[in-house]
Design a protein around this motif. Structure first.
Motif, PDB file in Angstrom:
ATOM      1  N   THR A  13      -1.717  -2.461   6.750  1.00  0.00           N
ATOM      2  CA  THR A  13      -2.299  -2.984   7.903  1.00  0.00           C
ATOM      3  C   THR A  13      -1.363  -2.970   8.794  1.00  0.00           C
ATOM      4  O   THR A  13      -0.426  -3.295   8.512  1.00  0.00           O
ATOM      5  N   SER A  14      -1.706  -3.354  10.214  1.00  0.00           N
ATOM      6  CA  SER A  14      -0.969  -3.602  11.545  1.00  0.00           C
ATOM      7  C   SER A  14      -0.352  -5.220  11.223  1.00  0.00           C
ATOM      8  O   SER A  14       0.693  -5.424  11.572  1.00  0.00           O
ATOM      9  N   SER A  15      -0.968  -5.974  10.494  1.00  0.00           N
ATOM     10  CA  SER A  15      -0.630  -7.466  10.309  1.00  0.00           C
ATOM     11  C   SER A  15       0.594  -7.224   9.176  1.00  0.00           C
ATOM     12  O   SER A  15       1.645  -7.803   9.156  1.00  0.00           O
ATOM     13  N   ASN A  26      -7.396   7.975  -2.605  1.00  0.00           N
ATOM     14  CA  ASN A  26      -7.987   6.530  -2.099  1.00  0.00           C
ATOM     15  C   ASN A  26      -7.031   5.412  -1.767  1.00  0.00           C
ATOM     16  O   ASN A  26      -7.178   4.313  -1.444  1.00  0.00           O
ATOM     17  N   CYS A  27      -5.810   5.778  -1.595  1.00  0.00           N
ATOM     18  CA  CYS A  27      -4.527   4.956  -1.441  1.00  0.00           C
ATOM     19  C   CYS A  27      -4.771   4.121   0.369  1.00  0.00           C
ATOM     20  O   CYS A  27      -5.013   5.123   1.248  1.00  0.00           O
ATOM     21  N   GLU A  74       6.846   3.693  -1.359  1.00  0.00           N
ATOM     22  CA  GLU A  74       5.955   3.273  -2.417  1.00  0.00           C
ATOM     23  C   GLU A  74       5.015   2.037  -2.421  1.00  0.00           C
ATOM     24  O   GLU A  74       3.683   2.049  -2.734  1.00  0.00           O
ATOM     25  N   ASP A  75       5.456   0.949  -1.747  1.00  0.00           N
ATOM     26  CA  ASP A  75       4.718  -0.026  -1.680  1.00  0.00           C
ATOM     27  C   ASP A  75       3.824  -0.340  -0.534  1.00  0.00           C
ATOM     28  O   ASP A  75       2.653  -0.797  -0.542  1.00  0.00           O
ATOM     29  N   PRO A  88      -0.225  -3.371   0.794  1.00  0.00           N
ATOM     30  CA  PRO A  88      -1.700  -2.678   0.573  1.00  0.00           C
ATOM     31  C   PRO A  88      -2.112  -2.785  -0.969  1.00  0.00           C
ATOM     32  O   PRO A  88      -0.800  -2.915  -1.721  1.00  0.00           O
ATOM     33  N   PRO A  89      -3.102  -2.629  -1.290  1.00  0.00           N
ATOM     34  CA  PRO A  89      -3.528  -2.953  -2.674  1.00  0.00           C
ATOM     35  C   PRO A  89      -2.850  -1.643  -3.513  1.00  0.00           C
ATOM     36  O   PRO A  89      -2.573  -0.653  -3.105  1.00  0.00           O
TER      37      PRO A  89
END
Length: 592
Positions: free
Chosen positions: A139-141, A134-135, A58-59, A124-125
């Motif tokens: 990212t890799s970091s 548009n989710c 979810e997050d 992620p936002p």
């Protein structure tokens, strides 16, 4: 100054002072801090596992299949780490440093995990609740940060797992009856505190995560882990800190290397005396005939060159003892039966999917209270406690009373019973999922995996009970079997075999999920383990695991038969034959 000169001039006085200082260290006063460290660490770490699949999907918006594989790999690392930590602690670091460093690493892992919930940039936002098109994915970091948390917690947990052995180290004279009672009390409180911590973690921590959010849900475990670390170091000056010594694993490596070096040597005749190297206090005069190629590791080629003045080997990598050879043989002999436990671990590690099912079901007990989806694991713990208690305190005494003699079920039979219950668990899981999915389709929720169905989550409790019964018979049976088949010098190996089996089970579970997802999603079809639990075919996935488990119990029966009777079984059978023979003689005398 005069006191220092007197101490240096009298070696006997110095030794008495040293012994007095040693006596002031360790003892019962240190044990509550060791127990508190382990129990609080367990309370902090166990509560992170059940709901983690939700945090990842979810997050972090990781697919269910990938998130499940991450969970399997994390659990595998967690189960592998105690064996690695035990080897490093025994050979290099010492147990105090291993536990201390493990506590610090666990706290750092949980603190960083809490920061991922506190700092928006670490995730992620947020998505638009009305559309997920548009989710953004993590990212890799961001993935690297959460993975580092898992790694730190797993490595730290391995170090903390040395607590039981470290607690035993606090008693200077273990043969003293008073110290034996203290040790028994320590072990009892250690196990009890672990159980209480797990139950509290599976309820309170998960409730906080569900109702108060991840910030507090991760913050509380981090705070608890900080308290655990603080308590451990609080009495660091009072601990007995034994120095590292050579590990048994290095001894196994020596046997393999030396037997290979001596591969061209001929084995001495069976009645040879003094041809094999033995420990000074060993009762073994010659190795057994099984796996005879390993016997070459303990052959004395030249007594003057190979044996030192104290009776030990001049070069450890050129000559091993009979005990070392027999210990490695015991490990090799046990591997087939041990490997059957891997599939049981696959069965018991499906908690992520059961949590996804629980989320779609009505979990209300009353109109105002519902069980958190991640807390259903408590029923497994209760089933373990009840099954073990009923077996030990009710079933065995009752069976013994009915038969008129002591009744026991061998460890191997209990392992088999545990495997059988794991099969029943998977059958029940498949049937319940079939019913749940059918209801989701009937109620029009095929495209809405977050909808709550008109079906009680209590349907999942039979799975929890059977899973707990499987754990009670299989885990306890395995532990008893390993301890009974190994010499006392291998008790640490016996203790680690179960967690190693769990680790391999987690790895195999990850591989199975990958293969199932790859094969069933070909041609644009919906995967059996789809992100949408209503569109997926988790029922077929459970039936596949059932078939694999049936093959596993057949494999176990073959392994058990080829292993032959264990030492305990052989003794029991011999005693029973003697009893029957004595009874016959008695009846014959009465008849005459």
């Amino acid at each position: 100054m005069e006191k220092e000169l007197l101490e240096g001039a009298d070696p006997v006085h110095d030794e008495l002072i040293h012994d007095d200082k040693k006596r002031r260290k360790g003892g019962f006063i240190t044990m509550p801090f060791i127990i508190a460290n382990e129990a609080l660490a367990k309370l902090a770490s166990v509560g992170l596992i059940p709901n983690m699949i939700l945090y990842l999907t979810e997050d972090y918006r990781i697919r269910v299949v990938k998130a499940t594989k991450i969970m399997f790999l994390w659990l595998a690392a967690t189960n592998f780490s105690p064996s690695v930590a035990a080897f490093v602690a025994d050979s290099y670091m010492g147990r105090f440093l291993a536990i201390g460093l493990g506590s610090i690493l666990s706290f750092l892992g949980m603190a960083v995990m809490w920061l991922t919930a506190m700092i928006p940039q670490a995730r992620p936002p947020s998505c638009n609740h009305h559309s997920t098109e548009n989710c953004q994915s993590a990212t890799s970091s961001q993935i690297a940060i959460i993975f580092s948390c898992f790694a730190l917690i797993s490595i730290g947990g391995g170090g903390i797992s040395c607590s039981l052995s470290f607690g035993a180290d606090q008693l200077s004279k273990k043969t003293d009856p008073k110290n034996q009672r203290v040790l028994e009390s320590f072990i009892s409180w250690y196990i009890a505190s672990q159980a209480i911590a797990v139950v509290f973690s599976m309820t309170a921590i998960i409730y906080i995560q569900d109702h108060l959010g991840w910030k507090l849900g991760f913050g509380v475990p981090a705070a608890v882990m900080f308290l655990s670390t603080l308590l451990f170091f609080l009495v660091s000056s009072r601990y007995v800190k034994n120095k590292p010594h050579s590990s048994m694993l290095s001894g196994f490596a020596q046997v393999i290397v030396v037997s290979y070096k001596n591969r061209n040597l001929s084995l001495p005749p069976k009645d040879s005396v003094g041809m094999y190297h033995q420990n000074n206090d060993s009762t073994l005069v010659a190795p057994t005939d099984r796996l005879r190629f390993l016997n070459k590791a303990c052959i004395i080629k030249d007594k003057e060159k190979d044996i030192a003045s104290d009776g030990s080997a001049s070069k450890r990598w050129n000559l091993c003892t009979i005990d070392q050879v027999e210990e490695l043989k015991a490990i090799i002999k046990i591997i087939p039966i041990w490997s059957s436990s891997i599939m049981v671990s696959v069965s018991s590690s499906q908690s992520s999917y059961h949590l996804l099912q629980a989320q779609t079901m009505d979990r209300h007990i009353t109109s105002n209270f519902e069980i958190p989806a991640g807390s259903f694991g408590v029923f497994i713990m209760l089933a373990v406690f009840i099954t073990a208690g009923v077996y030990d305190r009710i079933f065995l005494p009752l069976a013994s009373k009915i038969r008129g003699k002591q009744v026991t079920i061998s460890a191997k039979k209990r392992i088999g019973i545990g495997i059988f219950f794991s099969i029943l668990d998977l059958v029940v899981s498949a049937i319940v999922e079939t019913i749940r999915r059918k209801k989701a389709i009937q109620e029009g929720y095929i495209d809405n995996p977050k909808a709550v169905l008109n079906m009680s989550a209590m349907w999942l409790i039979p799975h929890n009970i059977l899973c707990g019964m499987s754990e009670a018979f299989n885990a306890i049976g395995q532990s008893e079997f390993y301890y009974s088949q190994f010499p006392s010098s291998m008790s640490s190996i016996a203790a680690s075999l179960f967690t190693l089996g769990s680790a391999f089970g987690n790895l195999l579970a990850s591989l199975i999920v990958s293969i199932v997802d790859d094969i069933t999603s070909r041609g644009g079809k919906e995967s059996w383990v789809s992100d949408n639990v209503n569109k997926g075919r988790y029922d077929k996935y459970y039936w596949l695991l059932t078939i694999m488990s049936i093959l596993n119990i057949m494999y176990y029966l073959i392994c058990s038969w080829t292993y032959g009777p264990s030492d305990v079984e052989a003794t029991s059978e011999k005693e029973e034959r003697l009893t029957i023979r004595a009874s016959r003689v008695h009846h014959e005398k009465e008849a005459s």
